[in-house]
Design an enzyme around this catalytic site. Structure first.
Site, PDB file in Angstrom:
ATOM      1  N   PRO A   1       0.838  -1.289   0.054  1.00 15.03           N
ATOM      2  CA  PRO A   1       0.147   0.024   0.090  1.00 15.03           C
ATOM      3  C   PRO A   1       1.032   1.381   0.248  1.00 15.03           C
ATOM      4  O   PRO A   1       1.863   1.358   0.727  1.00 15.03           O
ATOM      5  CB  PRO A   1      -0.647  -0.193   1.431  1.00 15.03           C
ATOM      6  CG  PRO A   1      -0.847  -1.463   1.576  1.00 15.03           C
ATOM      7  CD  PRO A   1       0.328  -2.259   1.195  1.00 15.03           C
ATOM      8  N   GLU A   2       0.341   2.167  -0.917  1.00 14.78           N
ATOM      9  CA  GLU A   2       1.068   3.487  -1.015  1.00 14.78           C
ATOM     10  C   GLU A   2       0.552   4.478   0.102  1.00 14.78           C
ATOM     11  O   GLU A   2      -0.439   4.032   0.820  1.00 14.78           O
ATOM     12  CB  GLU A   2       1.223   4.107  -2.212  1.00 14.78           C
ATOM     13  CG  GLU A   2       1.617   3.202  -3.086  1.00 14.78           C
ATOM     14  CD  GLU A   2       2.168   3.634  -4.499  1.00 14.78           C
ATOM     15  OE1 GLU A   2       2.451   4.810  -4.633  1.00 14.78           O
ATOM     16  OE2 GLU A   2       2.179   2.738  -5.639  1.00 14.78           O
TER      17      GLU A   2
ATOM     18  N   LYS B   1       4.224   5.387   4.970  1.00 16.87           N
ATOM     19  CA  LYS B   1       3.496   4.066   4.800  1.00 16.87           C
ATOM     20  C   LYS B   1       3.483   3.440   6.343  1.00 16.87           C
ATOM     21  O   LYS B   1       2.988   2.441   6.627  1.00 16.87           O
ATOM     22  CB  LYS B   1       4.503   3.123   4.104  1.00 16.87           C
ATOM     23  CG  LYS B   1       4.381   3.771   2.453  1.00 16.87           C
ATOM     24  CD  LYS B   1       5.085   2.635   1.759  1.00 16.87           C
ATOM     25  CE  LYS B   1       5.447   3.058   0.320  1.00 16.87           C
ATOM     26  NZ  LYS B   1       6.161   2.205  -0.536  1.00 16.87           N
TER      27      LYS B   1
ATOM     28  N   ARG C   1      12.285  -3.805  -8.103  1.00 17.81           N
ATOM     29  CA  ARG C   1      10.980  -3.559  -8.240  1.00 17.81           C
ATOM     30  C   ARG C   1      10.808  -3.136  -9.875  1.00 17.81           C
ATOM     31  O   ARG C   1      11.731  -2.720 -10.530  1.00 17.81           O
ATOM     32  CB  ARG C   1      10.686  -2.078  -7.424  1.00 17.81           C
ATOM     33  CG  ARG C   1      10.673  -2.160  -5.993  1.00 17.81           C
ATOM     34  CD  ARG C   1       9.862  -3.235  -5.526  1.00 17.81           C
ATOM     35  NE  ARG C   1       8.370  -2.852  -5.589  1.00 17.81           N
ATOM     36  CZ  ARG C   1       7.790  -2.133  -4.715  1.00 17.81           C
ATOM     37  NH1 ARG C   1       8.164  -1.492  -3.791  1.00 17.81           N
ATOM     38  NH2 ARG C   1       6.163  -1.765  -5.168  1.00 17.81           N
TER      39      ARG C   1
END
Length: 269
Positions: free
Chosen positions: A2-3, A52, A258
């Site tokens: 989640p950002e 976060k 990523r």
């Protein structure tokens, strides 16, 4: 993962539903049982997010620090609460709702110096009104590291994840592998302002939307995006698909373990 907008959205929700009231705190899974017993029946003072990270403040009793990581999630439902299902690390119950936390990377009770130490390690958060973007610029303007990697470094900028990283670079025509020190100050100011706007929108609607009105499906006639993340985006997870602006195939590569997405025409090296 989640950002930042997800954590700020959770903080707002928990502040509205639980803060200012005595709450029931338990750990059906057992891994947070000792801490939960100290907090059970006490007043949750406030909930806030930084990047976060989510913080539930119980005043002198300490603060619950939650980092969802890749697999963590809260489920929030109206009372009455059923028997817990699955590995519920923490259950929080207030006057009208309950929230179950499953699978977080961190769920721990910290004192004030420990909370301050976490925040001190983080860069400015575009969603916080006390953010200082100059702090991020000081790091970026001196760095040989690519701007794509810098935007994902939580010590440089807090709360930005893979989606916002890819999208804000596309929206400003920045090649992702450009070194941070190659950016000029005006461009950084524009990137920061755009992140503030995009992420605030994410908090309001609960998804990431980055596409300008003239590129939306209802205007261009293309099919809406089908993705579990929701929202309309330009390049994120669109490898091999035509750019919504120029038609060039979107590219993907690996950067620091990523996925990195960009349009080679709209974001020339």
């Amino acid at each position: 993962m989640p950002e930042g907008h997800t954590l700020h959205r959770l903080a707002r929700l928990h502040k509205r539903r639980f803060a200012g009231h005595p709450v029931e705190v338990s750990s059906p899974q057992g891994r947070f049982a000792a801490e939960a017993s100290r907090l059970d029946g006490r007043v949750l003072v406030k909930a806030e997010a930084y990047g976060k990270h989510l913080f539930h403040d119980y005043g002198p009793l300490g603060t619950v620090h939650v980092h969802l990581g890749l697999y963590g999630a809260f489920s929030d439902e109206p009372l009455p609460a059923p028997e817990p299902v699955g590995q519920v690390r923490m259950r929080l119950a207030g006057p009208t709702h309950f929230a179950d936390l499953r699978g977080p990377t961190r769920c721990e009770l910290l004192d004030t110096p420990q909370v301050d130490a976490i925040k001190a390690r983080l860069g400015p958060d575009p969603l916080r009104r006390d953010a200082k973007p100059d702090k991020a610029w000081e790091r970026i303007s001196r760095s040989k590291t690519s701007i794509a990697a810098l935007l994902m470094d939580q010590s440089v900028l807090a709360g930005v994840g893979n989606v916002y990283r890819a999208e804000v670079l596309f929206r400003h025509g920045v090649a992702p592998l450009v070194p941070g020190r190659a950016l000029d100050r005006g461009l950084w100011d524009d990137l920061w302002a755009d992140l503030v706007t995009l992420m605030r929108h994410g908090v309001r609607v609960g998804r990431i939307d980055t596409v300008a009105p003239e590129h939306l499906p209802e205007v261009t006639g293309r099919a809406p995006r089908q993705d579990r993340h929701g929202g309309e985006v330009y390049v994120y997870r669109r490898e091999g698909m035509p750019c919504l602006v120029c038609g060039t195939a979107v590219l993907r590569s690996d950067l620091a373990a990523r996925n990195l997405f960009w349009c080679p025409t709209c974001q020339p090296a």
